[in-house]
Design a protein around this motif. Structure first.
Motif, mmCIF file in Angstrom:
data_model
loop_
_atom_site.group_PDB
_atom_site.id
_atom_site.type_symbol
_atom_site.label_atom_id
_atom_site.label_comp_id
_atom_site.label_asym_id
_atom_site.label_seq_id
_atom_site.Cartn_x
_atom_site.Cartn_y
_atom_site.Cartn_z
ATOM 1 N N ILE A 219 5.259 11.995 -10.221
ATOM 2 C CA ILE A 219 6.166 11.840 -9.470
ATOM 3 C C ILE A 219 5.792 11.031 -8.041
ATOM 4 C CG2 ILE A 219 7.994 12.906 -7.696
ATOM 5 C CD1 ILE A 219 8.112 15.157 -9.602
ATOM 6 N N ALA A 220 4.783 11.298 -7.626
ATOM 7 C CA ALA A 220 4.191 10.718 -6.484
ATOM 8 C C ALA A 220 3.805 9.047 -6.887
ATOM 9 C CB ALA A 220 2.874 11.266 -5.996
ATOM 10 N N PHE A 221 3.256 9.018 -8.111
ATOM 11 C CA PHE A 221 2.903 7.609 -8.686
ATOM 12 C C PHE A 221 4.072 6.611 -8.687
ATOM 13 C CE2 PHE A 221 2.789 4.405 -12.172
ATOM 14 C CZ PHE A 221 1.569 3.883 -11.669
ATOM 15 N N ILE A 222 5.491 7.442 -9.163
ATOM 16 C CA ILE A 222 6.565 6.669 -9.102
ATOM 17 C C ILE A 222 7.183 6.187 -7.889
ATOM 18 C CG2 ILE A 222 9.185 6.732 -9.901
ATOM 19 C CD1 ILE A 222 8.049 8.720 -12.516
ATOM 20 N N ALA A 223 6.875 7.294 -6.727
ATOM 21 C CA ALA A 223 7.453 6.800 -5.607
ATOM 22 C C ALA A 223 6.756 5.645 -5.082
ATOM 23 C CB ALA A 223 7.318 7.943 -4.698
ATOM 24 N N LEU A 224 5.446 5.823 -5.262
ATOM 25 C CA LEU A 224 4.597 4.854 -4.707
ATOM 26 C C LEU A 224 4.903 3.191 -5.224
ATOM 27 C CD1 LEU A 224 1.161 6.662 -4.373
ATOM 28 C CD2 LEU A 224 2.369 5.448 -2.549
ATOM 29 N N ALA A 225 5.228 3.310 -6.564
ATOM 30 C CA ALA A 225 5.601 2.051 -7.133
ATOM 31 C C ALA A 225 6.858 1.318 -6.521
ATOM 32 C CB ALA A 225 5.788 2.373 -8.796
ATOM 33 N N PHE A 226 7.531 2.185 -5.867
ATOM 34 C CA PHE A 226 8.699 1.674 -5.016
ATOM 35 C C PHE A 226 8.505 1.166 -3.782
ATOM 36 C CE2 PHE A 226 10.639 3.510 -8.901
ATOM 37 C CZ PHE A 226 11.647 2.381 -9.227
ATOM 38 N N LEU A 227 7.346 1.701 -3.248
ATOM 39 C CA LEU A 227 6.860 1.477 -1.874
ATOM 40 C C LEU A 227 6.573 -0.113 -1.557
ATOM 41 C CD1 LEU A 227 6.110 2.959 0.639
ATOM 42 C CD2 LEU A 227 3.803 2.830 -0.220
ATOM 43 N N ARG A 228 7.024 -0.397 -0.571
ATOM 44 C CA ARG A 228 6.641 -2.089 -0.084
ATOM 45 C C ARG A 228 5.993 -1.709 1.223
ATOM 46 N NH1 ARG A 228 7.377 -2.054 -4.498
ATOM 47 N NH2 ARG A 228 9.005 -3.166 -5.549
ATOM 48 N N MET A 229 4.911 -2.595 1.143
ATOM 49 C CA MET A 229 4.242 -2.616 2.419
ATOM 50 C C MET A 229 3.837 -3.822 3.002
ATOM 51 S SD MET A 229 1.258 0.404 1.560
ATOM 52 C CE MET A 229 0.496 -0.148 3.050
ATOM 53 N N PRO A 230 3.956 -4.276 4.365
ATOM 54 C CA PRO A 230 3.675 -5.513 4.668
ATOM 55 C C PRO A 230 2.356 -6.165 4.091
ATOM 56 C CG PRO A 230 4.134 -4.170 6.618
ATOM 57 C CD PRO A 230 4.002 -3.493 5.172
ATOM 58 N N PRO A 231 2.081 -7.328 3.743
ATOM 59 C CA PRO A 231 0.760 -7.949 3.384
ATOM 60 C C PRO A 231 0.033 -8.048 4.282
ATOM 61 C CG PRO A 231 2.589 -9.668 3.867
ATOM 62 C CD PRO A 231 3.357 -8.437 3.999
#
Length: 449
Positions: A219-231
């Motif tokens: 579940i944590a992996f899936i949540a991180l897959a949708f995370l967007r971080m500034p380059p």
């Protein structure tokens, strides 16, 4: 003040209403600023998509991790009957995390931090999943369990500084303190829930707590897959050298007086409190406190941490940094000796809750200042250094407590641990660096119009 304590409805939106930043307005006809200010609203953290994804994903992951760590010694004992083997598995996790701590911080500053976190979660899914498979097949061995524990420790060594370093890029500077406090609440609640589930699920089947860990990390992996971080800009030069990068991180921590002082304070407090915690458990057992009450004692430490984390953003705003930091030292110093006078497990639990109440405020003050002070390309190394310092002290504390119990009576060991905390508290109280500790103002900052 450990990173875990370093012991989640979701308290992301704990703030009451939007935070307002004061932006001075300019008067066009003169070079002077007007007295009035224009309020600019910041979204509460509950409406910050990226922070919410990270928080919720890690809330699940920490429940699974705590369930596994609770079940690991039970599993080893059930298979081998050896307490030494059970200790070896738990030690493998802690030693791996400490051994990789400094290099991990430097690598986190080199690499894409989101990818580091994704890789850590996926690695744990595969590693712990392999343990579930051999348990179902009835072919589990101690070396396999030690290897899984090592992987878990290595992944945490990388993940924790990556998450900490990413925090200031995911939330506005004015909300970093609240985010730090909510992460602490997440850890305390995850630990409590995971410990409870670990015991219950182990009774259902030896492999079931570890299956929960696999699911929660997925579940944590899936949540991180949708995370967007500034380059981030490229920070690795062609002549990059891991050893020099680690030394650069150590030099940064040592060169900042307030960072250096708070690191030493945290190390000393964790050492003596970890020893105190073990000694009190031994004292309670010797006095005939039922095991159920001892379990409540341990849980109440987490309850105090959760409540303390929820009130930490408010206390961080109203207290000076000096009072925030010194307060937790005095609370522990004044409350610790009371344990000698109490032989009721529930009352000892209330004592533990009181001792944990102010720690999140001090952690919020220190961590927020360190994150905002440190350049982005050094934040991973800051996290690595602090993890080793605080984690090493927390790991050595139980050993110190065990030696004290062997050398003197349990009540004397309690008072000795309390005396150690008292000495540290006096040094902290008179320390000039902590008296001048800079204050972040999360509510008002002057931003160019």
């Amino acid at each position: 003040m450990s990173r875990e304590e370093e012991a989640r409805p979701v308290p992301i939106g704990a703030e009451r209403g939007p935070v307002r930043v004061a932006v001075p307005t300019e008067v066009p006809d003169s070079g002077e600023r007007a007295e009035d200010v224009t309020p600019v609203e910041l979204k509460p953290l509950s409406r910050n998509r990226n922070y919410t994804l990270l928080w919720v994903g890690q809330a699940f992951a920490e429940v699974g991790f705590s369930a596994s760590m609770f079940a690991f010694p039970l599993l080893v004992l059930a298979i081998t009957g050896s307490a030494g083997a059970a200790g070896l598995v738990l030690a493998a996790d802690a030693v791996a995390q400490l051994a990789l701590g400094l290099p991990a911080g430097a690598l986190v500053d080199r690499w894409d931090r989101r990818r580091v976190m994704l890789a850590c979660e996926l690695t744990q899914v595969v590693s712990i999943g392999s343990l579930v498979a051999v348990l179902v097949l009835g072919t589990a061995t101690v070396p396999h369990m030690v290897a899984v524990a090592v992987v878990m420790g290595l992944c945490r060594a990388l993940f924790e500084p990556a998450e900490d370093a990413s925090l200031p890029t995911l939330v506005p500077e004015e909300q970093v303190a609240t985010a730090v406090a909510m992460n602490a609440a997440r850890s305390s609640l995850g630990q409590m829930a995971g410990n409870a589930l670990g015991g219950i699920l182990f009774a259902v089947g030896r492999w079931v707590p570890f299956l929960l860990d696999v699911v929660t990390h997925l579940i944590a992996f899936i949540a991180l897959a949708f995370l967007r971080m500034p380059p981030r800009p490229a920070v690795v030069a062609q002549d990059a050298h891991l050893g020099r990068e680690i030394l650069a991180g150590l030099r940064w921590v040592w060169s900042r007086r307030e960072v250096r002082v708070t690191a030493v304070c945290a190390m000393a407090l964790n050492l003596f409190f970890s020893a105190f915690y073990l000694v009190v458990i031994v004292l309670a057992d010797q006095r005939g406190v039922p095991s159920g009450e001892i379990g409540v004692m341990a849980a109440m430490l987490g309850v105090g941490g959760i409540i303390g984390s929820l009130i930490a953003p408010y206390l961080h705003r109203v207290l000076s940094p000096y009072l925030s930091i010194v307060g937790v030292f005095w609370a522990l110093t004044l409350l610790a000796p009371i344990a000698v006078l109490v032989d009721n497990g529930y009352l000892l639990g209330l004592l533990f809750a009181g001792m944990a109440l102010l720690a999140p405020t001090a952690n919020t003050t220190i961590t927020t200042h360190q994150l905002l002070l440190t350049p982005d390309d050094l934040r991973g190394r800051l996290g690595g250094v602090m993890g080793v310092v605080v984690g090493g002290a927390a790991a050595l504390g139980p050993a110190l407590g065990g030696l004290l119990v062997e050398a003197v009576s349990a009540p004397t060991a309690v008072l000795t641990s309390a005396a150690g905390m008292a000495v540290v508290t006096l040094l902290v109280t008179v320390n000039p660096t902590l008296r001048r500790y800079p204050k972040q103002d999360p509510e008002r900052r002057e931003v160019p119009a």
